[in-house]
Design a protein around this motif. Structure first.
Motif, PDB file in Angstrom:
ATOM      1  N   GLU A 236     -16.001   0.871 -22.037  1.00 22.50           N
ATOM      2  CA  GLU A 236     -14.986   0.491 -23.020  1.00 22.50           C
ATOM      3  C   GLU A 236     -15.662  -0.315 -24.117  1.00 22.50           C
ATOM      4  N   ARG A 237     -15.442   0.087 -25.360  1.00 24.54           N
ATOM      5  CA  ARG A 237     -15.943  -0.667 -26.499  1.00 24.54           C
ATOM      6  C   ARG A 237     -14.854  -0.766 -27.554  1.00 24.54           C
ATOM      7  N   HIS A 238     -14.750  -1.957 -28.163  1.00 23.23           N
ATOM      8  CA  HIS A 238     -13.832  -2.145 -29.280  1.00 23.23           C
ATOM      9  C   HIS A 238     -14.311  -1.326 -30.477  1.00 23.23           C
ATOM     10  N   VAL A 239     -13.364  -0.801 -31.239  1.00 18.78           N
ATOM     11  CA  VAL A 239     -13.694  -0.039 -32.442  1.00 18.78           C
ATOM     12  C   VAL A 239     -12.926  -0.634 -33.625  1.00 18.78           C
ATOM     13  N   THR A 240     -13.470  -0.441 -34.808  1.00 14.55           N
ATOM     14  CA  THR A 240     -12.896  -1.065 -35.998  1.00 14.55           C
ATOM     15  C   THR A 240     -13.061  -0.184 -37.224  1.00 14.55           C
ATOM     16  N   HIS A 241     -12.231  -0.462 -38.212  1.00 12.97           N
ATOM     17  CA  HIS A 241     -12.363   0.185 -39.516  1.00 12.97           C
ATOM     18  C   HIS A 241     -13.322  -0.594 -40.403  1.00 12.97           C
ATOM     19  N   ASN A 242     -13.578  -1.872 -40.036  1.00 17.23           N
ATOM     20  CA  ASN A 242     -14.409  -2.740 -40.873  1.00 17.23           C
ATOM     21  C   ASN A 242     -14.894  -3.914 -40.039  1.00 17.23           C
ATOM     22  N   LYS A 243     -16.178  -3.990 -39.788  1.00 24.07           N
ATOM     23  CA  LYS A 243     -16.733  -5.039 -38.925  1.00 24.07           C
ATOM     24  C   LYS A 243     -16.587  -6.432 -39.529  1.00 24.07           C
ATOM     25  N   ALA A 251     -16.094  -8.215 -35.379  1.00 22.60           N
ATOM     26  CA  ALA A 251     -17.547  -8.369 -35.408  1.00 22.60           C
ATOM     27  C   ALA A 251     -18.206  -7.804 -34.156  1.00 22.60           C
ATOM     28  N   ALA A 252     -17.463  -7.766 -33.052  1.00 21.80           N
ATOM     29  CA  ALA A 252     -17.998  -7.247 -31.792  1.00 21.80           C
ATOM     30  C   ALA A 252     -17.601  -5.798 -31.568  1.00 21.80           C
ATOM     31  N   SER A 253     -17.141  -5.129 -32.619  1.00 22.43           N
ATOM     32  CA  SER A 253     -16.631  -3.763 -32.496  1.00 22.43           C
ATOM     33  C   SER A 253     -17.589  -2.762 -33.129  1.00 22.43           C
ATOM     34  N   LEU A 254     -17.368  -1.495 -32.792  1.00 23.18           N
ATOM     35  CA  LEU A 254     -18.163  -0.407 -33.344  1.00 23.18           C
ATOM     36  C   LEU A 254     -17.408   0.263 -34.485  1.00 23.18           C
ATOM     37  N   ASP A 255     -18.127   0.545 -35.569  1.00 24.38           N
ATOM     38  CA  ASP A 255     -17.509   1.323 -36.631  1.00 24.38           C
ATOM     39  C   ASP A 255     -17.649   2.812 -36.306  1.00 24.38           C
ATOM     40  N   ARG A 256     -17.193   3.656 -37.198  1.00 22.74           N
ATOM     41  CA  ARG A 256     -17.192   5.105 -36.936  1.00 22.74           C
ATOM     42  C   ARG A 256     -18.591   5.616 -36.581  1.00 22.74           C
ATOM     43  N   ASP A 257     -19.576   5.273 -37.397  1.00 21.78           N
ATOM     44  CA  ASP A 257     -20.930   5.782 -37.156  1.00 21.78           C
ATOM     45  C   ASP A 257     -21.468   5.320 -35.813  1.00 21.78           C
ATOM     46  N   GLU A 258     -21.227   4.063 -35.478  1.00 29.89           N
ATOM     47  CA  GLU A 258     -21.734   3.533 -34.212  1.00 29.89           C
ATOM     48  C   GLU A 258     -21.034   4.176 -33.016  1.00 29.89           C
ATOM     49  N   LEU A 259     -19.733   4.381 -33.117  1.00 26.41           N
ATOM     50  CA  LEU A 259     -19.009   5.008 -32.013  1.00 26.41           C
ATOM     51  C   LEU A 259     -19.510   6.429 -31.784  1.00 26.41           C
TER      52      LEU A 259
END
Length: 362
Positions: A236-243, A251-259
């Motif tokens: 499980e990883r948090h995802v975001t539209h903007n870190k 800040a502890a989430s993954l953006d699109r590219d990272e996911l």
């Protein structure tokens, strides 16, 4: 090996099943309903298995004083903590719409029920499994009530001890066999020194009959990929539209590219895990044919000579001869023809090698 069970319809975890990847949207939608849908779509397009939110009934999660306390943080969406949380909370109809949208996209949808009433709603919503956030892992009345619903459970273990997790395991076992425990450290963002991936292998020893996974709050993807290599069956990883957006989770989430990179890396590692059986593979034959070594005569060996090790050496040779690992089996065997110095020792020139000895008179 941990038993397999169906976490979502037609999707098992555990055993040799692929890792189940949860994109934790949580409240990274910032109270924006359309953004929440965009994040579900992002999770699907990046290859995650599930989009997950956090559902609270605030009056059941917090007491009045907690809701009324001033909240002056840079991450605040209101003057009090209650105003802040209400701004971020979607209502039941919005959850139904989000679930419908996820179903249309073909991605599983669930949420962490952050209190008893939230669990009741999620049960009526017919989510495929319950996620227990770390803050409720030692809430044993909550665990029992949730487990009795009969749905699979995924339980994070941030802020807990081994003793507590043993008790969690024993408690859930009374009501269900279908649950998974995730190693987790509740810090945002999480420093590598505090991740403690070795807990995954310790959980595997302590709870060998259930899948073990990992919930990460670190930056980047490397640690989560390592967790999968250690055997994590759910991540499980948090995802975001903007870190850099407002909120402690971004800040502890993954953006699109990272996911996308994480999903691709996990699937690559799963292929690389392969088999525990060691043998020479078909893909190795070109290298073996080119560089594989053989036993070679170090000196000229006349016909009828019994071989000794000082007559032999190992080289890359043409033609292919006896394999290096069999050199000791040649000791004391007679050669059936003259062998010149630096010539390959092939199995057909050594008596009783690679075949049964001839019987006298036969």
């Amino acid at each position: 090996m941990a038993r397999e069970f169906e976490l979502c319809p037609n999707r098992k975890i555990g055993g040799n099943q692929p890792c189940f990847i949860i994109a934790e949207i949580g409240q990274n939608h910032d109270g924006n309903f359309e953004r929440a849908k965009e994040l579900i779509k992002m999770a699907k397009e990046c290859g995650a298995d599930c989009a997950k939110f956090q559902k609270s009934v605030l009056e059941h999660k917090f007491n009045n004083r907690a809701l009324e306390r001033p909240y002056n943080s840079k991450n605040s969406w209101g003057k009090t903590y209650g105003e802040h949380k209400r701004y971020l909370e979607f209502n039941e109809d919005q959850y139904r719409e989000l679930q419908k949208y996820a179903n249309e996209l073909g991605i599983f949808f669930t949420a962490s029920g952050m209190d008893d009433m939230a669990v009741e709603f999620l049960d009526k919503l017919n989510v495929p499994f319950f996620k227990v956030g770390s803050g409720d892992t030692n809430n044993f009345p909550y665990l029992e009530k949730t487990a009795k619903k009969g749905r699979p459970m995924v339980v994070s273990s941030g802020m807990q001890s081994m003793e507590t997790m043993q008790r969690v395991y024993e408690t859930l076992k009374k009501y269900t066999q279908d649950f998974c425990i995730l190693q987790c450290t509740s810090a945002y963002p999480l420093e590598p020194k505090d991740v403690n991936l070795r807990v995954i292998t310790e959980y595997q020893k302590m709870f060998p009959d259930i899948p073990i996974g990992y919930s990460g709050h670190e930056t980047g993807i490397n640690i989560t990929v390592a967790a999968v290599a250690l055997g994590a069956k759910v991540v499980e990883r948090h995802v975001t539209h903007n870190k850099e957006a407002k909120g402690s989770d971004h800040a502890a989430s993954l953006d699109r590219d990272e996911l996308k990179k994480l999903v691709d890396a996990i699937r690559e590692v799963e292929k690389a895990m392969g088999s525990a059986h060691k043998c020479r593979l078909p893909c190795e034959e070109p290298c073996h044919n080119k560089l594989g070594k053989s036993v070679v005569a170090k000196v000229r060996v006349p016909k009828g000579t019994k071989l000794t090790l000082d007559m032999l050496c190992i080289k890359v040779a043409e033609p292919r001869g006896v394999a290096p690992e069999d050199i000791f089996e040649l000791r004391g065997k007679k050669v059936l023809k003259d062998i010149e110095e630096d010539e390959s020792i092939t199995d057909d020139v050594v008596d009783c090698y690679g075949k049964k000895p001839k019987l006298d008179g036969v």
